[in-house]
Design an enzyme around this catalytic site. Structure first.
Site, PDB file in Angstrom:
ATOM      1  N   TYR A 138      97.040  97.818  95.445  1.00  0.00           N
ATOM      2  CA  TYR A 138      96.569  96.452  95.214  1.00  0.00           C
ATOM      3  C   TYR A 138      96.167  95.798  96.528  1.00  0.00           C
ATOM      4  O   TYR A 138      95.158  95.100  96.603  1.00  0.00           O
ATOM      5  CB  TYR A 138      97.655  95.613  94.518  1.00  0.00           C
TER       6      TYR A 138
ATOM      7  N   PHE B 239      65.419  83.703  95.112  1.00  0.00           N
ATOM      8  CA  PHE B 239      65.843  84.767  94.212  1.00  0.00           C
ATOM      9  C   PHE B 239      66.651  84.112  93.100  1.00  0.00           C
ATOM     10  O   PHE B 239      67.369  83.135  93.335  1.00  0.00           O
ATOM     11  CB  PHE B 239      66.627  85.879  94.915  1.00  0.00           C
ATOM     12  N   THR B 240      66.550  84.663  91.894  1.00  0.00           N
ATOM     13  CA  THR B 240      67.096  84.007  90.701  1.00  0.00           C
ATOM     14  C   THR B 240      68.569  83.620  90.853  1.00  0.00           C
ATOM     15  O   THR B 240      68.939  82.458  90.722  1.00  0.00           O
ATOM     16  CB  THR B 240      66.924  84.931  89.485  1.00  0.00           C
TER      17      THR B 240
ATOM     18  N   ASP C   9      70.190  87.377 103.330  1.00  0.00           N
ATOM     19  CA  ASP C   9      70.384  88.194 102.134  1.00  0.00           C
ATOM     20  C   ASP C   9      69.996  89.615 102.527  1.00  0.00           C
ATOM     21  O   ASP C   9      68.818  89.957 102.601  1.00  0.00           O
ATOM     22  CB  ASP C   9      69.541  87.669 100.969  1.00  0.00           C
TER      23      ASP C   9
ATOM     24  N   LYS D 107      71.922  98.091  96.017  1.00  0.00           N
ATOM     25  CA  LYS D 107      70.544  98.489  96.370  1.00  0.00           C
ATOM     26  C   LYS D 107      70.588  99.416  97.581  1.00  0.00           C
ATOM     27  O   LYS D 107      70.897 100.590  97.438  1.00  0.00           O
ATOM     28  CB  LYS D 107      69.693  97.239  96.641  1.00  0.00           C
TER      29      LYS D 107
ATOM     30  N   ARG E 179      58.761  89.476  86.090  1.00  0.00           N
ATOM     31  CA  ARG E 179      59.096  88.621  87.229  1.00  0.00           C
ATOM     32  C   ARG E 179      58.021  87.542  87.308  1.00  0.00           C
ATOM     33  O   ARG E 179      57.155  87.558  88.162  1.00  0.00           O
ATOM     34  CB  ARG E 179      59.149  89.419  88.545  1.00  0.00           C
TER      35      ARG E 179
ATOM     36  N   PHE F 229      65.859  84.898  81.534  1.00  0.00           N
ATOM     37  CA  PHE F 229      65.139  86.165  81.395  1.00  0.00           C
ATOM     38  C   PHE F 229      66.025  87.288  80.880  1.00  0.00           C
ATOM     39  O   PHE F 229      65.553  88.215  80.244  1.00  0.00           O
ATOM     40  CB  PHE F 229      64.513  86.567  82.740  1.00  0.00           C
TER      41      PHE F 229
HETATM   42  C1  P71 Z   1      67.212  93.278  90.980  1.00  0.00           C
HETATM   43  C2  P71 Z   1      68.526  92.637  91.145  1.00  0.00           C
HETATM   44  C3  P71 Z   1      69.461  92.564  89.977  1.00  0.00           C
HETATM   45  C4  P71 Z   1      69.018  91.442  89.142  1.00  0.00           C
HETATM   46  C5  P71 Z   1      69.508  90.184  89.374  1.00  0.00           C
HETATM   47  C6  P71 Z   1      69.009  89.102  88.678  1.00  0.00           C
HETATM   48  C7  P71 Z   1      67.990  89.305  87.767  1.00  0.00           C
HETATM   49  C8  P71 Z   1      67.515  90.564  87.501  1.00  0.00           C
HETATM   50  C9  P71 Z   1      68.032  91.633  88.191  1.00  0.00           C
HETATM   51  C10 P71 Z   1      69.824  91.396  92.706  1.00  0.00           C
HETATM   52  C11 P71 Z   1      69.842  90.673  93.926  1.00  0.00           C
HETATM   53  C12 P71 Z   1      68.746  90.748  94.850  1.00  0.00           C
HETATM   54  C13 P71 Z   1      68.762  89.965  95.985  1.00  0.00           C
HETATM   55  C14 P71 Z   1      67.622  89.989  96.940  1.00  0.00           C
HETATM   56  C15 P71 Z   1      70.884  89.085  95.372  1.00  0.00           C
HETATM   57  C16 P71 Z   1      70.923  89.828  94.232  1.00  0.00           C
HETATM   58  C17 P71 Z   1      72.107  89.700  93.321  1.00  0.00           C
HETATM   59  N1  P71 Z   1      68.738  92.044  92.306  1.00  0.00           N
HETATM   60  N2  P71 Z   1      69.817  89.156  96.227  1.00  0.00           N
HETATM   61  O1  P71 Z   1      66.371  93.132  91.882  1.00  0.00           O
HETATM   62  O2  P71 Z   1      67.689  91.545  94.628  1.00  0.00           O
HETATM   63  O3  P71 Z   1      72.902  90.820  93.464  1.00  0.00           O
HETATM   64  O4  P71 Z   1      72.795  91.856  91.183  1.00  0.00           O
HETATM   65  O5  P71 Z   1      74.529  92.549  92.851  1.00  0.00           O
HETATM   66  O6  P71 Z   1      74.666  90.328  91.762  1.00  0.00           O
HETATM   67  O7  P71 Z   1      67.014  93.940  89.960  1.00  0.00           O
HETATM   68  P1  P71 Z   1      73.763  91.413  92.243  1.00  0.00           P
END
Ligand code: P71
Length: 462
Positions: free
Chosen positions: A76, A128-129, A219, A262, A386, A453
């Site tokens: 833990y 970013f979303t 980021d 990523k 997107r 979305f």
């Molecule tokens: C991508 C994602 C995943 C995603 C997130 C939201 C909508 C659709 C798909 C996530 C990112 C990202 C950047 C630049 C933060 C996050 C969040 N991307 N910054 O591209 O690209 O990270 O998903 O691990 O929570 O499909 P998280």
């Protein structure tokens, strides 16, 4: 002897385990996409042939990462793997303090709640979303300060992730530095099409922020991919290693949020890393409320080990060259077919320009959403909208935002698909392109309140 004129490159790995793919008929796909409300997020992955929805958590881990999974210390508190991860973050990114989180948005949440106060403004190089939503939930307002070229899919500027310094200066003048808790700088800007920021620009942003005592939070989700473009395109960096460039980028910023799903080549994980002790301490206090103890933050020990190893792999030149190279391969095939895509070709995917692809559709009939559904129908290839759906509504006016970029992202997972898969994808897009005049628009019949979305549902218009 003369040098051979052409030398192909190939993936710097061989395949040790395979996962069979299911093929479907067009009739089956018609049922599947209708049941999914014409939203590719709502398809079952079983019904997908080549899955280009995202590069997030979908990459293939290496044998070393899998071996690391067996070394998970699932205590833990004080897991050995946490210390490995902390050491890797210090070595590769250079940030001092680590707060592990379950994924990127966990880090965004902790950071936003810690630094943003009601009425604050957070300038950034495109939204970013999830990042923007966490800023808004904390009472802040995002302001876009990316260069104009980033909003034009046809502009081939080599660094479309650059900040427009005049725009940033204007925001600082308008609201005052005390209302700006940090400037948010993304590398390989996702919503712009995976477009890099240059180091020359980042140095200038740093100088301007220093003049006003403003932090920069990075980021870092795709920083290695950005570093590859710097090595390729920016004068003075051709002989630097990816690792050196990554360190220079991170050294110009005060901390980062990271989705390890990523660049870092894992299926789940993330972190926040910070240089300032006080900010770190505040975030560390919050992590135990929302994520887990400060030495795991929602990750299993084995996941932290896989991230630590994945970070090392992410800065290896052969890896990153093949990764970005495969995206380029797909993009160039589409260009050969005359398909309108965002240029330059980005780091993690090829972005179809849905406005140019389907000029007959008004943006309120969701051209990118309709195009992604059509591509799935043609071949079982899954892509992601997107555009206007992703952009959501303005929290103040409640109106739909109308982004200039209305895109379909063909996102390439790392080390998962072969060039032959890319050929199949390109041929399917070309098929839809040839029949583009028949594609109809959509209307939204269900709209969730946040990040719509993901779960919105649609029907074809009349
Ligand atoms: C991508 C994602 C995943 C995603 C997130 C939201 C909508 C659709 C798909 C996530 C990112 C990202 C950047 C630049 C933060 C996050 C969040 N991307 N910054 O591209 O690209 O990270 O998903 O691990 O929570 O499909 P998280």
């Amino acid at each position: 002897m003369t040098e051979p004129r052409r030398r192909s490159w190939a993936e710097p790995f061989k395949i040790k385990m395979v996962e069979p793919l299911k093929m479907t008929t067009r009739e089956e796909r018609e049922v599947a996409i209708r049941e999914a409300g014409y939203n590719t997020f709502l398809l079952r992955s079983e019904d997908v042939y080549i899955d280009l929805l995202t590069d997030s958590g979908t990459s293939a881990m290496s044998d070393r990462q899998w071996a690391g999974m067996m070394l998970g210390d699932e205590a833990y508190a004080g897991s050995r793997n946490f210390y490995h991860l902390e050491a890797a973050v210090r070595e590769i990114y250079g940030y001092k303090h680590l707060v592990p989180t379950h994924q990127g948005r966990g880090a965004e949440h902790l950071l936003s709640q810690t630094l943003i106060k009601q009425g604050d403004v957070i300038p950034g190089n495109m939204y970013f979303t999830t990042t923007r939503l966490h800023q808004e939930l904390a009472g802040g307002r995002f302001v876009d300060v990316i260069i104009d070229e980033a909003h034009d899919p046809t502009d081939a500027h080599p660094f479309k992730g650059d900040v427009d310094l005049a725009k940033l200066r204007q925001v600082i003048d308008d609201v005052g530095p005390e209302r700006i808790p940090y400037v948010c700088i993304a590398t390989a800007v996702n919503m712009a099409g995976g477009q890099p920021i240059s180091l020359a620009n980042l140095h200038k942003v740093r100088a301007l922020c220093n003049d006003h005592g403003i932090r920069i939070i990075h980021d870092a989700t795709r920083v290695a991919e950005n570093a590859y473009f710097i090595k390729e395109r920016e004068p003075g960096y051709a002989d630097k290693s990816i690792a050196e460039i990554v360190l220079e980028i991170c050294g110009l910023t005060d901390g980062c949020t990271m989705s390890a799903k990523k660049d870092a080549l894992v299926n789940i994980g993330g972190f926040l890393a910070l240089d300032e002790w006080e900010v770190f301490e505040a975030c560390r206090n919050l992590v135990v409320v929302y994520e887990g103890l400060h030495t795991y933050g929602g990750m299993a020990g084995r996941d932290m080990e896989a991230v630590a190893i994945g970070l090392q792999e992410s800065v290896q030149f052969d890896h990153i060259k093949a990764r970005v190279g495969q995206v380029k391969y797909l993009g160039e095939k589409l260009q050969d077919y005359g398909v309108p895509i965002v240029v330059p070709i980005g780091s993690h995917g090829v972005f179809l320009d849905a406005k140019a692809f389907l000029p007959q559709l008004d943006q309120d009939h969701y051209p990118a959403q309709a195009l992604a559904a059509e591509l799935y129908l043609d071949s079982g290839v899954r892509a992601m909208e997107r555009g206007v759906v992703s952009a959501g509504r303005d929290p103040e006016t409640g109106e739909n935002r109308h982004p200039s970029l209305e895109l379909v992202r063909l996102t390439v997972p790392r080390r998962v698909y072969t060039q032959a898969h890319m050929d199949v994808v390109a041929e399917s897009v070309a098929e839809v392109w040839d029949n583009r005049e028949e594609v109809r628009g959509l209307q939204m019949v269900y709209e969730p309140s946040d990040l719509r979305f993901f779960q919105a549902r649609f029907e074809p218009v009349g």
